[in-house]
Every structure is written in C-alpha cells, then in structure tokens.
Write an enzyme that holds these catalytic residues in place. Structure first.
Site, PDB file in Angstrom:
ATOM      1  N   ASP A 171      48.574  29.365  39.082  1.00  0.00           N
ATOM      2  CA  ASP A 171      48.203  30.627  38.437  1.00  0.00           C
ATOM      3  C   ASP A 171      49.230  31.665  38.859  1.00  0.00           C
ATOM      4  O   ASP A 171      49.101  32.221  39.944  1.00  0.00           O
ATOM      5  CB  ASP A 171      46.786  31.009  38.863  1.00  0.00           C
ATOM      6  CG  ASP A 171      46.318  32.324  38.285  1.00  0.00           C
ATOM      7  OD1 ASP A 171      46.993  32.864  37.421  1.00  0.00           O
ATOM      8  OD2 ASP A 171      45.248  32.810  38.719  1.00  0.00           O
ATOM      9  N   HIS A 191      52.384  35.564  33.786  1.00  0.00           N
ATOM     10  CA  HIS A 191      52.585  36.458  34.925  1.00  0.00           C
ATOM     11  C   HIS A 191      53.252  35.774  36.115  1.00  0.00           C
ATOM     12  O   HIS A 191      52.992  34.606  36.403  1.00  0.00           O
ATOM     13  CB  HIS A 191      51.297  37.182  35.325  1.00  0.00           C
ATOM     14  CG  HIS A 191      50.180  36.346  35.863  1.00  0.00           C
ATOM     15  ND1 HIS A 191      50.040  36.080  37.208  1.00  0.00           N
ATOM     16  CD2 HIS A 191      49.130  35.742  35.260  1.00  0.00           C
ATOM     17  CE1 HIS A 191      48.939  35.352  37.394  1.00  0.00           C
ATOM     18  NE2 HIS A 191      48.372  35.126  36.232  1.00  0.00           N
ATOM     19  N   HIS A 193      42.486  30.045  42.126  1.00  0.00           N
ATOM     20  CA  HIS A 193      42.424  31.076  43.175  1.00  0.00           C
ATOM     21  C   HIS A 193      42.110  30.512  44.556  1.00  0.00           C
ATOM     22  O   HIS A 193      41.502  31.182  45.389  1.00  0.00           O
ATOM     23  CB  HIS A 193      41.471  32.220  42.793  1.00  0.00           C
ATOM     24  CG  HIS A 193      42.078  33.158  41.792  1.00  0.00           C
ATOM     25  ND1 HIS A 193      41.695  34.464  41.649  1.00  0.00           N
ATOM     26  CD2 HIS A 193      43.077  32.968  40.897  1.00  0.00           C
ATOM     27  CE1 HIS A 193      42.425  35.029  40.694  1.00  0.00           C
ATOM     28  NE2 HIS A 193      43.267  34.143  40.218  1.00  0.00           N
ATOM     29  N   GLU A 245      49.610  41.030  37.350  1.00  0.00           N
ATOM     30  CA  GLU A 245      48.459  40.609  36.538  1.00  0.00           C
ATOM     31  C   GLU A 245      47.201  40.509  37.389  1.00  0.00           C
ATOM     32  O   GLU A 245      46.114  40.881  36.968  1.00  0.00           O
ATOM     33  CB  GLU A 245      48.741  39.256  35.871  1.00  0.00           C
ATOM     34  CG  GLU A 245      47.694  38.840  34.833  1.00  0.00           C
ATOM     35  CD  GLU A 245      46.501  38.046  35.388  1.00  0.00           C
ATOM     36  OE1 GLU A 245      45.546  37.828  34.634  1.00  0.00           O
ATOM     37  OE2 GLU A 245      46.511  37.647  36.582  1.00  0.00           O
ATOM     38  N   GLU A 246      47.369  39.987  38.599  1.00  0.00           N
ATOM     39  CA  GLU A 246      46.200  39.684  39.437  1.00  0.00           C
ATOM     40  C   GLU A 246      45.464  40.936  39.916  1.00  0.00           C
ATOM     41  O   GLU A 246      44.350  40.858  40.398  1.00  0.00           O
ATOM     42  CB  GLU A 246      46.605  38.806  40.630  1.00  0.00           C
ATOM     43  CG  GLU A 246      47.122  37.410  40.251  1.00  0.00           C
ATOM     44  CD  GLU A 246      46.055  36.484  39.683  1.00  0.00           C
ATOM     45  OE1 GLU A 246      44.881  36.873  39.624  1.00  0.00           O
ATOM     46  OE2 GLU A 246      46.422  35.363  39.275  1.00  0.00           O
ATOM     47  N   ASP A 260      48.318  31.215  30.471  1.00  0.00           N
ATOM     48  CA  ASP A 260      47.784  31.377  31.823  1.00  0.00           C
ATOM     49  C   ASP A 260      46.860  30.194  32.128  1.00  0.00           C
ATOM     50  O   ASP A 260      46.571  29.384  31.257  1.00  0.00           O
ATOM     51  CB  ASP A 260      47.013  32.706  31.925  1.00  0.00           C
ATOM     52  CG  ASP A 260      46.989  33.273  33.350  1.00  0.00           C
ATOM     53  OD1 ASP A 260      47.112  32.495  34.317  1.00  0.00           O
ATOM     54  OD2 ASP A 260      46.816  34.493  33.477  1.00  0.00           O
TER      55      ASP A 260
HETATM   56 CO    CO Z   1      44.639  34.513  38.533  1.00  0.00          CO
HETATM   57 ZN    ZN Z   2      46.574  34.045  35.982  1.00  0.00          ZN
END
Ligand code: CO
Ligand code: ZN
Length: 341
Positions: free
Chosen positions: A172, A70, A311, A202-203, A225
């Site tokens: 990410d 992503h 994150h 995606e998030e 990922d």
């Molecule tokens: Co993520």
């Molecule tokens: Zn991810």
C-alpha cells in the site's frame, strides 16, 4: 517486474517524506514520458500525450485521464521524549497499534528504534492504544536519544517473494506505483492525454491527489491502490479475494465510482479475458475521492489490488493480480473512452 516491486517496497517513504520513492520512479519513467514534473507539494507527474488528444469532456476520441498511485506509506512521528530516554509517538495514517509491539521503526537519519507497550508482560494486549506505546533506542537518558520531537519513522521489513504472493511493508501503495510505471512503459499509443501521477500524503487524507487533480483537471480519473482481501479467517461480508484479479471498485467510504467508467472497466476486462472482480468496501478510501471532487469534478473510479494484512508491516498481494491490472489499464488506454453507463 518483481525487482522493481522489491526496490519500491523497500524504499523509505512515510507521508511527507516520499523523496526516495520519487527518485526511483523518476528514473524509471524518464525515458517513457513526454514530460516529467514535480509539483510544489511533491507529487510526481508524468505525461503521455495521445496521438490526437482532445481533452474536452465527451467530444473527440481522446479525453484527459489522470491515473494516481500514492508513494507514501503509513508511519510514525515522535511526540515526546522523557527523561529516562524513551520516546512517545503518534501515527501518520492508519497504523494499527496491535501491529506495532515488537516492531522496528527507522528514522530519516537511519536510526532504528524498537516499539513496545507500557508494562508489556502484564498488559492486556487487546486494550492498548498508541498513547501507551513507546520507542526504545537503548538510551539511558534524554540526551542519549538519537531522535528529536517531530522526527518521522517508517517500519522496517524486507520484501519477500513467496511465488505468486509477495509480502512487503508498503504494498500500500508501492504496488500501485509499480503498476503505473509498468503501464507507462508498455503503453505504445493512446488517443488520450494520460497523466500518470505519483502522489504524496495519501495516508493522511489524500492530500497530494487533491492538489495534483486541481492542476491536471482530468475528465476521467482512476486511482490504483490496494484494498482489503476477504479470504482470511473470519473476514465476513467482503467478496474480494487475493488472486482473483484486480478489483473494480463500485464504492468505498469516500467515493461512488462513475457508473460509465465502471462499465468501461468491466467491459474491457471481459472482452480481453482479464480476470477481475467487483469491490464494495464500507470503509476507507483512495485518491479517487480527491480526484472525483477536484475542480468541476471528474468521472472517477479505482482499480484495487486485493491485499491481505493491509496496514501491517507484512502486506501481501498477488503477482498475477498486479499483472492483470497492468493489462486492464493498457487495454483501456489503447482505445476510446466509453463513459456511457
Ligand atoms: Co493505506
Ligand atoms: Zn493506499
């Protein structure tokens, strides 16, 4: 590959605003793909045709494989601006409130705001939520605020090279994008019809992969990922460690990997002496969840890059894990699919 990782991770791309990332990837993959396409939601598709592709399940040497990484990163959106010139915000994806205090948010128009929490000095820092956070642009009143309700922001942090460890705001999943780009560049031949898909949103719930997989209808699908890393202080009951190789996912909250695909990954890594580990994650999910359930379904799995501080604006991954993920994908794509468990 580090130059590419720096370029990708420093690019701007909260959910729904992935175009800067997509432009970089499109330029990179252009000469190596048989076909490049952007679908209506914004996913970037690059097709690599096999010498003799046959895409029906189980027959022939080649299958239709969808690889997904992503392009989006977690971000923020302005939800309210008060008369004193401070903006309230909501999150796009799993932004943790404790990572936001003192952080800097950059908007699509280049404006930068700083984030803090109500009554900062008196505040119990363990007890805040994004409802108590605000954005400060140095404005004195509402009309001086340089953003509007609905404007989006991403975090500002440069890429840092620490040797094998690399740090960025958006490992990410720009590290997954870098792995797919590098795999496509190095893939000389394959019996498969391989769809390299760089997904959007995606998030906020694997939305890009949902429509992209509907279009591709893969037999086999693999998400690339990041995952958590179990080697940080007091992180318990999680085996995966940064630097021990790409992790072959068995399950996460949203997906059970196809046992045959998982075995194909493990056997290929073992045979080619590629360091690897096994991942069982009890929360979170990836684009593999969406691909597994698209159309009539596909044999799905994921290759995860262990990531410390996931994150947060300082996500850390290992360069050798990254390279070993490329090696694993190349070894798998160069030979026949083995999906018998
Ligand atoms: Co993520
Ligand atoms: Zn991810």
């Amino acid at each position: 590959m580090k130059d590419l990782i720096k370029q990708l991770t420093e690019a701007y791309g909260p959910p729904g605003y992935e175009h800067a990332v997509r432009d970089i990837i499109k330029e990179q993959i252009g000469p190596y793909a048989d076909k490049v396409e952007i679908d209506p939601l914004g996913n970037l598709h690059a097709l690599k045709n096999g010498r003799n592709p046959k895409s029906s399940k189980g027959s022939g040497k080649g299958v239709k494989i969808m690889l997904a990484a992503h392009m989006d990163e977690i971000g923020l959106m302005v939800s309210h601006i008060n008369d004193k010139g401070f903006a309230r915000l909501t999150t796009m994806g799993g932004v943790r409130h404790e990572t936001m205090v003192g952080n800097r948010a950059v908007f699509t128009n280049g404006v930068l705001g700083v984030i803090n929490v109500e009554n900062w000095l008196a505040h119990d820092r363990l007890d805040n939520s994004h409802r108590k956070l605000y954005l400060d642009f140095g404005a004195k009143n509402k009309k001086d605020v340089p953003v509007r309700v609905g404007d989006v922001a991403a975090f500002q942090r440069p890429f840092v090279d620490l040797g094998d460890a690399m740090v960025a705001k958006s490992m990410d999943d720009r590290i997954g994008c870098a792995i797919l780009i590098e795999t496509l560049k190095q893939l000389e031949q394959t019996p498969h019809e391989v769809h390299f898909v760089f997904t959007v949103q995606e998030e906020v719930g694997t939305r890009g992969a949902t429509t992209a997989a509907y279009k591709v209808r893969p037999d086999v699908s693999i998400a690339i990922d990041v995952t958590d890393s179990g080697d940080v202080p007091e992180r318990k009951h999680f085996e995966v460690k940064m630097g021990d190789g790409p992790a072959i996912k068995v399950m996460d909250w949203g997906m059970l990997a196809h046992p045959g695909l998982r075995k194909w990954m493990v056997d290929t890594a073992t045979k080619n002496k590629i360091p690897h580990q096994i991942e069982v994650l009890t929360f979170g999910t990836t684009d593999a969840r969406a691909m597994q359930l698209a159309g009539e379904g596909s044999a799905a799995g994921a290759i995860s890059i262990p990531c410390r501080h996931v994150h947060t604006p300082s996500e850390m991954v290992s360069y050798s894990d990254t390279q070993n993920a490329v090696k694993l994908l190349l070894a798998m794509l160069s030979g026949p699919a083995k999906l018998d468990g």
